[in-house]
Structure formats: C-alpha cells, structure tokens
Design a protein around this motif. Structure first.
Motif, PDB file in Angstrom:
ATOM      1  N   LEU A 261      39.509  41.148  57.089  1.00  0.00           N
ATOM      2  CA  LEU A 261      39.250  41.036  55.655  1.00  0.00           C
ATOM      3  C   LEU A 261      40.408  41.607  54.848  1.00  0.00           C
ATOM      4  CD1 LEU A 261      37.373  40.374  53.290  1.00  0.00           C
ATOM      5  CD2 LEU A 261      36.305  42.611  53.606  1.00  0.00           C
ATOM      6  N   ASP A 262      40.904  42.782  55.245  1.00  0.00           N
ATOM      7  CA  ASP A 262      42.050  43.378  54.553  1.00  0.00           C
ATOM      8  C   ASP A 262      43.274  42.477  54.640  1.00  0.00           C
ATOM      9  OD1 ASP A 262      40.550  45.564  53.847  1.00  0.00           O
ATOM     10  OD2 ASP A 262      41.251  46.837  55.502  1.00  0.00           O
ATOM     11  N   LEU A 265      42.864  39.595  52.247  1.00  0.00           N
ATOM     12  CA  LEU A 265      43.090  40.011  50.859  1.00  0.00           C
ATOM     13  C   LEU A 265      44.584  40.201  50.596  1.00  0.00           C
ATOM     14  CD1 LEU A 265      40.167  42.584  50.408  1.00  0.00           C
ATOM     15  CD2 LEU A 265      40.245  40.164  49.747  1.00  0.00           C
ATOM     16  N   GLU A 271      37.946  38.286  47.797  1.00  0.00           N
ATOM     17  CA  GLU A 271      36.988  38.827  48.766  1.00  0.00           C
ATOM     18  C   GLU A 271      35.832  37.870  49.037  1.00  0.00           C
ATOM     19  OE1 GLU A 271      34.272  42.830  49.561  1.00  0.00           O
ATOM     20  OE2 GLU A 271      35.958  42.867  48.143  1.00  0.00           O
ATOM     21  N   ARG A 275      35.132  36.598  52.834  1.00  0.00           N
ATOM     22  CA  ARG A 275      33.848  36.896  53.487  1.00  0.00           C
ATOM     23  C   ARG A 275      33.112  35.613  53.879  1.00  0.00           C
ATOM     24  NH1 ARG A 275      32.488  42.007  53.886  1.00  0.00           N
ATOM     25  NH2 ARG A 275      33.409  43.579  52.467  1.00  0.00           N
TER      26      ARG A 275
END
Length: 289
Positions: A261-262, A265, A271, A275
């Motif tokens: 996820l980081d 981004l 986000e 997701r």
C-alpha cells in the motif's frame, strides 16, 4: 474456416473435410456432442479392451481423428446420423489448445480470463473464436510440439475449461440439439495463434515447489514492493495487482499489505484505488481481503 466442402453428402461431412484440409484431425459427432460411433469393444468379455484404435475398427473417440479425406468419409459413412464433427487437440501440425469460456450463472468466464491475463501479464492474441449455442466461446490457440497440455474443467478459473491432448473441440458448422456452432465474425480469416507463454505455464501441471525460508520470503517480499514502487503512470494498478497476487500465492499477503500500500501511494495512486486493487488481488487468489 468453416467453409463447407463441395464434394460431401452431408453438411457435417462437408465442414469436417474443410477442416481437415487445414490440417485439423476430425471425428464425427452426434447431436449430443459425443463421438457418433460407439466403442467396438463395448460387448467384449471382461469389459472394454485397452485399445486406442490399434484394432483398426472405428469407435475409439478422439483416437479415430484423421486428416485423411478417405478415412473421414469412412467414419461418416459408418455414422450417417452425425450432425457435427470434433477437432482433436494436441495433434500436429497445430497442437491445438482450446480455451472454453462457458456461460455460468455464478460468474463471468470472460472476466475471469481478463483477470488472469492482468494477474500473469499476458494478452490473448487475435485468433480463431467459435461461438457456442449456449452463448459461450472457444478460443483456439497453438502449443509447442513437445508440450502436452492436459484437459481440465474449472482448474484455470470458474467457467473456463481447457481442451488439450486427448480432448476435442466441437467444430464450427456442427449442429447439436442445442443449436449450431459458428465462427465469430472477424475471425474466420485468422489462423490459431500461439498460446502466450505465461498462459501456457498456467495450463500445465504445477511443478513441485521448493520449501521457503524466512530469508527467501523476506527477499521475495522486498522484491515485490520494489516492483510496485518503480511503476510509472499507466502501469501502477497493473503492477500492484500482480505483486499482490504473487504475495498471496506465496503466503505473504497479510504481512506485505501495508508495504505494498505504501509503495502504491508512493507511485501516485490514491489510497481508495490502492486498497480496491489489493482487495481484488486477495479475492482473485481465494483469500479474504
């Protein structure tokens, strides 16, 4: 592809002879899509003999398949009730592989194939497509001569069956009790396209996997994260989906979710977008998001 042969006594024979001229080995089929000729060994004492046509009599299913016009006429003469023909897969020169996209009430097989293509980074090239009476599609691909693709039902994805060595496809022009099979518009002029290597790997039995260790898992996980971080605009979602699928397949999904996820981004994805992609990858690999 399905142009009837001029010198034939029935439409099914005409289409079968036309297919044979293109190097496709054929057999007569009944209206049930099954081989039209019953086994000559069905009444043998002790049950059917382990024969694949060595006896010389017809009735061995796909093992009777031939490209010889005289032999094909013999088979159809022995089965005058045949309303269609089957095309044997896995035989030279095409080594045909059939991808059967069925219509299922619980899922869209075409969507499942697109997700597989996204997940494993392959595209289906332009190729022969046959439309089935039920609304499904048969994609014709060719395989390497030294690889035997097995038949399978639903193993690749729900609603997707595979016809390989020892299997057959119902040929275009065939009529069954449910309707006729026909070449999809715009594909009649095409030859069966080579199967993408990434898809071919999925069609073959899975190799024996080596045991993982914490160190190899960590290195693999870091490689997946870096793969996502280095994505350019236009490939960010694709890379994230692919990496997340690999993570879940290797048992690293839950531990890598935050890192992936980081990384997403970092590339500029929002986000919610990231997701949603991670959730789709989890669902595609059979895990709870």
């Amino acid at each position: 592809m399905a142009t009837p042969h001029r010198q034939a006594t029935t439409p099914a024979l005409a289409h079968a002879l036309s297919a044979a001229e293109r190097g496709l080995a054929v057999i007569p089929l009944s209206r049930t899509k099954l081989p039209a000729l019953r086994s000559p060994h069905r009444e043998d004492p002790g049950g059917p003999a382990p024969c694949r046509g060595e006896c010389g009599r017809p009735g061995h299913g796909v093992h009777d398949a031939s490209t010889d016009p005289a032999r094909i006429r013999e088979l159809f003469t022995a089965a005058p009730w045949a309303t269609g023909y089957g095309i044997a897969c896995g035989l030279p020169p095409h080594h045909l592989i059939g991808i059967d996209l069925d219509t299922k009430p619980d899922g869209d097989s075409s969507t499942a194939l697109r997700e597989l293509a996204l997940r494993h980074l392959f595209t289906i090239p332009p190729t022969v497509v046959v439309l089935t009476p039920s609304g499904g599609r048969h994609l014709w691909l060719t395989g390497p001569p030294d690889v035997a693709v097995p038949n399978s039902a639903g193993r690749l994805a729900p609603g997707i069956d595979v016809r390989g060595a020892g299997g057959y496809l119902v040929g275009p022009g065939s009529r069954t009790r449910h309707g006729a099979y026909a070449i999809a518009p715009g594909t009649a002029h095409l030859a069966p396209a080579p199967c993408p290597r990434a898809l071919l790997r999925l069609l073959l039995p899975a190799p024996r996997t080596r045991r993982s260790t914490p160190s190899t898992d960590a290195a693999h996980g870091q490689g997946l994260v870096q793969f996502v971080r280095s994505a350019h605009q236009g490939q960010r979602n694709t890379r994230l989906f692919w990496a997340a699928c690999r993570a879940y397949e290797n048992g690293l999904g839950p531990t890598l979710t935050d890192a992936l996820l980081d990384a997403a981004l970092h590339t500029g994805l929002t986000e919610p977008e990231a997701r949603a992609t991670l959730t789709s990858a989890a669902r595609m690999t059979g895990h709870r998001p």
